[in-house]
Design an enzyme around this catalytic site. Structure first.
Site, mmCIF file in Angstrom:
data_model
loop_
_atom_site.group_PDB
_atom_site.id
_atom_site.type_symbol
_atom_site.label_atom_id
_atom_site.label_comp_id
_atom_site.label_asym_id
_atom_site.label_seq_id
_atom_site.Cartn_x
_atom_site.Cartn_y
_atom_site.Cartn_z
ATOM 1 N N ASN A 1 -10.062 5.446 1.907
ATOM 2 C CA ASN A 1 -9.119 5.068 0.627
ATOM 3 C C ASN A 1 -8.612 6.290 0.095
ATOM 4 O O ASN A 1 -8.087 7.537 0.754
ATOM 5 C CB ASN A 1 -9.468 3.839 0.188
ATOM 6 C CG ASN A 1 -8.763 2.963 0.706
ATOM 7 O OD1 ASN A 1 -7.568 2.664 1.008
ATOM 8 N ND2 ASN A 1 -9.927 1.815 1.092
ATOM 9 N N ARG B 1 -6.861 1.260 13.017
ATOM 10 C CA ARG B 1 -5.833 1.624 12.582
ATOM 11 C C ARG B 1 -5.929 2.616 11.618
ATOM 12 O O ARG B 1 -6.965 2.569 10.931
ATOM 13 C CB ARG B 1 -4.902 0.346 12.066
ATOM 14 C CG ARG B 1 -5.525 -0.349 10.874
ATOM 15 C CD ARG B 1 -4.416 -1.134 10.180
ATOM 16 N NE ARG B 1 -4.895 -1.860 9.112
ATOM 17 C CZ ARG B 1 -5.186 -1.456 7.954
ATOM 18 N NH1 ARG B 1 -5.258 -0.130 7.499
ATOM 19 N NH2 ARG B 1 -5.694 -2.262 6.936
ATOM 20 N N GLU C 1 0.727 -1.233 0.023
ATOM 21 C CA GLU C 1 0.038 0.043 0.075
ATOM 22 C C GLU C 1 0.861 1.263 0.050
ATOM 23 O O GLU C 1 2.154 0.989 0.107
ATOM 24 C CB GLU C 1 -0.909 -0.025 1.121
ATOM 25 C CG GLU C 1 -2.364 -0.427 1.087
ATOM 26 C CD GLU C 1 -3.323 0.590 0.341
ATOM 27 O OE1 GLU C 1 -2.634 1.555 -0.280
ATOM 28 O OE2 GLU C 1 -4.350 0.454 0.331
ATOM 29 N N ASN D 1 -5.689 3.958 7.793
ATOM 30 C CA ASN D 1 -5.667 3.011 6.650
ATOM 31 C C ASN D 1 -4.885 3.802 5.494
ATOM 32 O O ASN D 1 -3.924 3.051 5.035
ATOM 33 C CB ASN D 1 -6.970 2.798 6.299
ATOM 34 C CG ASN D 1 -6.958 1.738 5.239
ATOM 35 O OD1 ASN D 1 -6.301 0.661 5.375
ATOM 36 N ND2 ASN D 1 -7.684 2.096 4.123
ATOM 37 N N ASP E 1 -10.151 2.011 -4.445
ATOM 38 C CA ASP E 1 -9.259 1.705 -3.014
ATOM 39 C C ASP E 1 -8.396 3.243 -3.437
ATOM 40 O O ASP E 1 -8.874 4.274 -3.312
ATOM 41 C CB ASP E 1 -8.417 0.623 -3.491
ATOM 42 C CG ASP E 1 -7.834 0.393 -1.993
ATOM 43 O OD1 ASP E 1 -7.117 1.067 -1.198
ATOM 44 O OD2 ASP E 1 -7.703 -0.958 -1.660
#
Length: 351
Positions: free
Chosen positions: A136, A106, A16, A108, A188
């Site tokens: 996202n 958490r 990521e 992201n 995403d």
């Protein structure tokens, strides 16, 4: 587009956060589940990485006017670390801000605005955006008058009016809907090119979409032999290479064997587009988060997802790689037996 897809790295578990640093001519990215930060330098074709600790790391962004200093996320905290880009460990891990009211979540995804501002949580600040499921992709229009944002479970890309001076957003509208365009998967991470078009990673759709945000038109798509495409960033000498991260964290062993490229970092050439280098951090702006019914929390710019963690928030059972959110209908899943019917973290059923 006559594109070429090159596999740059071996598979990560949950790749990521790609960020191109123009100063070092390198791409930085992370493996969230393995708590590692990564660096890839195209000129030398060298890939290095370092272990940060035992908490998830979802972004890495260089700090302005600092050598080898980076802002990262560390579980539910923002932190800085020192890393020479070569060693397998980091030093001087320093917590900047902790979301201590929401230890079950958490952070992201995150990105600096074109002016270098990063948003985070604080107890005494305003809320830019709430009601988020899985926060996202983020991007700004070339004139910085619009802010583009992805809440993955909506299957939409949203646009807002963006006030650069006061750092506020307003007038939310949908500019692209994956479901209405019959596109499989969830939006995403994303980035923007110099023509103002958005490039959107399609998680569980195995592709990257090129979309014109002004008209909502799907201009093109690039397909991969990896279903879980997570994020995108332009980089390279002329900012013409598109780097794409991916994951295999939710795949079964059989699925991973069938799609062995899952988790790799890819380099795409021949798109005919150019991007913009990532901005370094020069200010951290604190944003309030709000608790939602699904057990998640929300913020903007540095975004907080619906809870995905190592341990179920309610039953405390561990099954790190198989947790998903209760309101996502794309997974074959079952509620934690002890709390059946509740809208909190659930465990995907094993196949």
């Amino acid at each position: 587009m006559d594109v070429k897809i090159t596999r740059v790295t071996t598979p990560l578990v949950l790749g990521e956060g790609p960020h191109w640093d123009e100063r070092t001519k390198s791409l930085y990215f992370v493996d969230i589940d393995e708590s590692t930060i990564h660096k890839y330098t195209p000129e030398t074709d060298v890939h290095t990485y370092a272990k940060v600790g035992d908490k998830e790391v979802s972004i890495i962004i260089p700090v302005e006017n600092e050598v080898n200093k980076y802002l990262i996320t560390y579980g539910c905290s923002l932190a800085t670390v020192m890393w020479d880009g070569v060693s397998e460990t980091v030093s001087d891990l320093c917590i900047v801000q902790t979301l201590d009211r929401y230890p079950q979540i958490r952070i992201n995804d995150g990105k600096t605005s074109p002016s270098g501002v990063l948003f985070a949580e604080d107890n005494n600040a305003k809320t830019l955006l709430d009601g988020i499921s899985i926060s996202n992709g983020l991007a700004w229009s070339l004139d910085e008058k619009e802010f583009y944002y992805i809440d993955s479970l909506t299957s939409e890309v949203a646009a807002f009016d963006y006030d650069k001076k006061n750092i506020t957003i307003s007038n939310r509208r949908t500019i692209f809907d994956l479901k209405k365009n019959n596109i499989e998967g969830l939006p995403d991470g994303m980035t923007i090119d110099t023509d103002g078009n958005l490039w959107i990673a399609c998680y569980l759709g195995g592709q990257v979409l090129k979309v014109d945000p002004k008209t909502g038109t799907l201009l093109n798509s690039i397909k991969f032999n990896a279903p879980c495409i997570t994020s995108v960033a332009f980089g390279g000498t002329n900012m013409e290479d598109l780097y794409v991260t991916s994951a295999h964290n939710i795949l079964s062993e059989e699925e991973f064997k069938a799609k062995p490229d899952s988790g790799c970092l890819f380099k795409i050439t021949g798109t005919g587009s150019k991007g913009i280098a990532g901005e370094v951090v020069n200010e951290i702006l604190h944003i309030k988060t709000t608790t939602l019914s699904s057990g998640s929390s929300a913020s903007s710019d540095l975004s907080v997802p619906a809870a995905i963690g190592r341990t179920c928030y309610l039953c405390k059972q561990e099954n790190r790689k198989r947790y998903k959110t209760a309101n996502c209908n794309m997974y074959d899943k079952a509620y934690c037996k002890e709390y059946e019917g509740k809208r909190f973290i659930i465990r995907a059923s094993q196949k």
